[in-house]
Design a protein around this motif. Structure first.
Motif, PDB file in Angstrom:
ATOM      1  N   ALA A 274     -33.078  21.740  59.554  1.00 18.01           N
ATOM      2  CA  ALA A 274     -32.438  22.695  58.654  1.00 18.01           C
ATOM      3  C   ALA A 274     -33.134  22.639  57.304  1.00 18.01           C
ATOM      4  CB  ALA A 274     -30.957  22.384  58.490  1.00 18.01           C
ATOM      5  N   LEU A 275     -32.971  23.694  56.526  1.00 18.70           N
ATOM      6  CA  LEU A 275     -33.624  23.785  55.221  1.00 18.70           C
ATOM      7  C   LEU A 275     -33.241  22.621  54.317  1.00 18.70           C
ATOM      8  CD1 LEU A 275     -35.338  25.392  53.204  1.00 18.70           C
ATOM      9  CD2 LEU A 275     -33.297  26.737  52.656  1.00 18.70           C
TER      10      LEU A 275
ATOM     11  N   GLY B  69     -38.293  23.626  48.244  1.00 18.20           N
ATOM     12  CA  GLY B  69     -38.442  23.394  46.810  1.00 18.20           C
ATOM     13  C   GLY B  69     -37.693  22.175  46.323  1.00 18.20           C
ATOM     14  N   ALA B  70     -36.562  21.861  46.972  1.00 16.50           N
ATOM     15  CA  ALA B  70     -35.759  20.709  46.559  1.00 16.50           C
ATOM     16  C   ALA B  70     -36.300  19.388  47.075  1.00 16.50           C
ATOM     17  CB  ALA B  70     -34.314  20.887  47.034  1.00 16.50           C
ATOM     18  N   ASN B  71     -37.264  19.436  47.981  1.00 16.25           N
ATOM     19  CA  ASN B  71     -37.820  18.217  48.557  1.00 16.25           C
ATOM     20  C   ASN B  71     -38.988  17.739  47.694  1.00 16.25           C
ATOM     21  OD1 ASN B  71     -38.810  16.150  50.126  1.00 16.25           O
ATOM     22  ND2 ASN B  71     -38.981  17.344  52.004  1.00 16.25           N
ATOM     23  N   PRO B  72     -38.907  16.541  47.146  1.00 18.68           N
ATOM     24  CA  PRO B  72     -39.982  16.066  46.265  1.00 18.68           C
ATOM     25  C   PRO B  72     -41.278  15.725  46.992  1.00 18.68           C
ATOM     26  CG  PRO B  72     -38.366  14.332  46.588  1.00 18.68           C
ATOM     27  CD  PRO B  72     -37.795  15.560  47.229  1.00 18.68           C
ATOM     28  N   ARG B  73     -41.221  15.630  48.334  1.00 18.64           N
ATOM     29  CA  ARG B  73     -42.418  15.190  49.061  1.00 18.64           C
ATOM     30  C   ARG B  73     -42.595  15.998  50.340  1.00 18.64           C
ATOM     31  NH1 ARG B  73     -39.812  10.636  47.130  1.00 18.64           N
ATOM     32  NH2 ARG B  73     -41.021   9.435  45.611  1.00 18.64           N
TER      33      ARG B  73
ATOM     34  N   SER C   8     -37.851  33.193  55.379  1.00 18.71           N
ATOM     35  CA  SER C   8     -36.519  32.587  55.447  1.00 18.71           C
ATOM     36  C   SER C   8     -36.246  31.646  54.274  1.00 18.71           C
ATOM     37  CB  SER C   8     -36.361  31.817  56.752  1.00 18.71           C
ATOM     38  OG  SER C   8     -37.350  30.798  56.852  1.00 18.71           O
ATOM     39  N   ASP C   9     -37.279  31.313  53.502  1.00 18.55           N
ATOM     40  CA  ASP C   9     -37.105  30.417  52.353  1.00 18.55           C
ATOM     41  C   ASP C   9     -38.163  30.729  51.308  1.00 18.55           C
ATOM     42  OD1 ASP C   9     -36.475  28.392  50.580  1.00 18.55           O
ATOM     43  OD2 ASP C   9     -37.584  26.855  51.699  1.00 18.55           O
TER      44      ASP C   9
ATOM     45  N   THR D 193     -37.995  30.224  48.314  1.00 20.40           N
ATOM     46  CA  THR D 193     -37.996  29.225  47.243  1.00 20.40           C
ATOM     47  C   THR D 193     -38.832  27.999  47.609  1.00 20.40           C
ATOM     48  OG1 THR D 193     -36.006  28.085  48.049  1.00 20.40           O
ATOM     49  CG2 THR D 193     -35.687  29.959  46.567  1.00 20.40           C
ATOM     50  N   ALA D 194     -39.446  28.005  48.780  1.00 19.95           N
ATOM     51  CA  ALA D 194     -40.269  26.860  49.193  1.00 19.95           C
ATOM     52  C   ALA D 194     -41.401  26.627  48.200  1.00 19.95           C
ATOM     53  CB  ALA D 194     -40.835  27.104  50.588  1.00 19.95           C
ATOM     54  N   ARG D 195     -41.743  25.349  48.023  1.00 18.69           N
ATOM     55  CA  ARG D 195     -42.908  24.976  47.210  1.00 18.69           C
ATOM     56  C   ARG D 195     -43.751  23.999  48.015  1.00 18.69           C
ATOM     57  NH1 ARG D 195     -42.856  22.621  41.861  1.00 18.69           N
ATOM     58  NH2 ARG D 195     -45.021  23.350  41.930  1.00 18.69           N
ATOM     59  N   PRO D 196     -44.625  24.513  48.846  1.00 13.15           N
ATOM     60  CA  PRO D 196     -45.409  23.672  49.740  1.00 13.15           C
ATOM     61  C   PRO D 196     -46.095  22.518  49.011  1.00 13.15           C
ATOM     62  CG  PRO D 196     -45.665  25.954  50.330  1.00 13.15           C
ATOM     63  CD  PRO D 196     -44.885  25.946  49.055  1.00 13.15           C
TER      64      PRO D 196
END
Length: 375
Positions: A202-203, A259-263, A291-292, A294-297
């Motif tokens: 899940a996101l 985006g909320a995941n630091p790694r 679908s997201d 706001t992702a920041r790869p």
């Protein structure tokens, strides 16, 4: 680190035929003699001498509890099962759902070339009930459960573009991994586009995954997804293409980190080689899925050898101009090789020594230490 014979045929099907034990996937040759006719399960017991009561043995020749991996997974309900796979080619699709936690799959010969799980669905392959499979549905193997470990197994998708010129959905996943604490040791991942899908359930789920001494190959985005994944001592190989007249042929990594995941992805002490002409591949491009948005790869490649197949002057590119790679979290540190030469500094963001102290397997995986696991 797994080696790769550059003399092998360039096509996916040719590669599988040349791989030990994989010719059986096309019914063209028997399993090799060294595959263990007398002791198909090696040092890992047998149905009459189980390692544990929760160990199941799989052998396509009928010497185990099951002849297919799918049947063994169906029988292994609940948590804590071990599947020992005898040498052979298992042409099937397999899914490990969220209820089958803490499972382990072992290639009995301890050589990943001997145990091959392979199928040939693509995203555009028609489904029997109508529609097409899509990228996720194309996966030969899908792992959703937490605590999954695999050793000495090849996961493959041998769908070929050349065989299906009318299909536009050419993504063909060898394995999709979504569970937390998923570890792969001495495994191979074979395909063309979207080979290894290192993702999460899940996101909002930051699934941790670890790949040690593994081999992955492909052409377009062949290591991709939003997992927090560490690739240590791995070998990534880009394939040649005859269907394109010019570069780029493809991209090794396409992270879609939330985006909320630091790694996101960490590649360390690994290497990238190529069958294609020099500079015909990009190291990465960011995937910001619809679908997201706001992702920041996130991708860090450190202490890794980059061969001449990587475009050193411009190793990154956009998947969509709406989300330029410069706005994402891409960085390198102490990489070597002709593909790592810094000729255009603004195209090669580098970590400082202080930043590099946080780009480690320990920082990415927290209290989980899969490199300490033994078999």
């Amino acid at each position: 680190m797994p080696s790769h014979d550059t003399r092998l045929p360039l096509s996916r099907r040719g590669f599988l035929l040349a791989s030990t034990g994989a010719a059986a996937a096309l019914a063209l040759a028997p399993a090799p003699a060294h595959a263990g006719a007398r002791r198909p399960f090696g040092r890992f017991g047998s149905p009459v001498a189980r390692l544990t009561p929760q160990t199941l043995y799989v052998d396509p020749k009928g010497r185990g509890d099951h002849t297919t991996v799918k049947d063994a997974v169906t029988a292994a309900t609940g948590s804590g099962w071990t599947l020992v796979l005898a040498p052979g080619t298992y042409r099937e699709t397999v899914a490990v759902d969220v209820t089958r936690t803490e499972s382990t799959w072992i290639g009995a010969s301890e050589d990943p070339r001997d145990v091959v799980i392979v199928y040939d669905n693509a995203a555009g392959t028609p489904k029997p009930g109508g529609g097409t499979y899509g990228t996720t549905g194309s996966a030969t193997t899908t792992v959703q459960a937490d605590g999954f470990t695999a050793r000495w197994i090849t996961f493959a998708n041998d769908w070929l573009r050349a065989d299906h010129p009318g299909v536009t959905g050419t993504q063909a996943v060898a394995i999709k991994v979504q569970g937390d604490r998923s570890a792969f040791h001495h495994c191979r991942f074979l395909g063309h586009q979207d080979t290894l899908y290192a993702d999460s359930i899940a996101l909002t789920s930051f699934a941790r995954q670890y790949f040690s001494h593994c081999y992955a190959e492909g052409d377009v985005d062949f290591v991709f997804g939003r997992a927090t994944a560490v690739y240590e001592n791995c070998h990534f190989r880009t394939l040649n293409r005859t269907d394109l007249a010019a570069a780029p042929y493809g991209f090794v990594f396409a992270p879609s980190t939330a985006g909320a995941n630091p790694r996101g992805y960490l590649v360390t002490r690994s290497r990238v080689t190529s069958e294609a002409p020099d500079a015909f591949y990009k190291l990465a491009r960011p995937w910001v899925p619809s679908s997201d948005t706001t992702a920041r790869p996130s991708l860090v490649v450190r202490d890794t050898w980059l061969g001449p197949g990587i475009d050193a002057a411009a190793p990154y590119t956009n998947m969509s101009d709406a989300f330029p790679w410069q706005n994402q979290r891409f960085a390198e540190y102490r990489d070597t090789g002709p593909g790592a030469r810094i000729t255009v500094p603004e195209n090669r963001p580098q970590l400082t020594s202080e930043q590099a102290q946080s780009a480690t397997r320990e920082a990415y995986l927290g209290d989980w230490r899969p490199w300490r696991e033994t078999c």
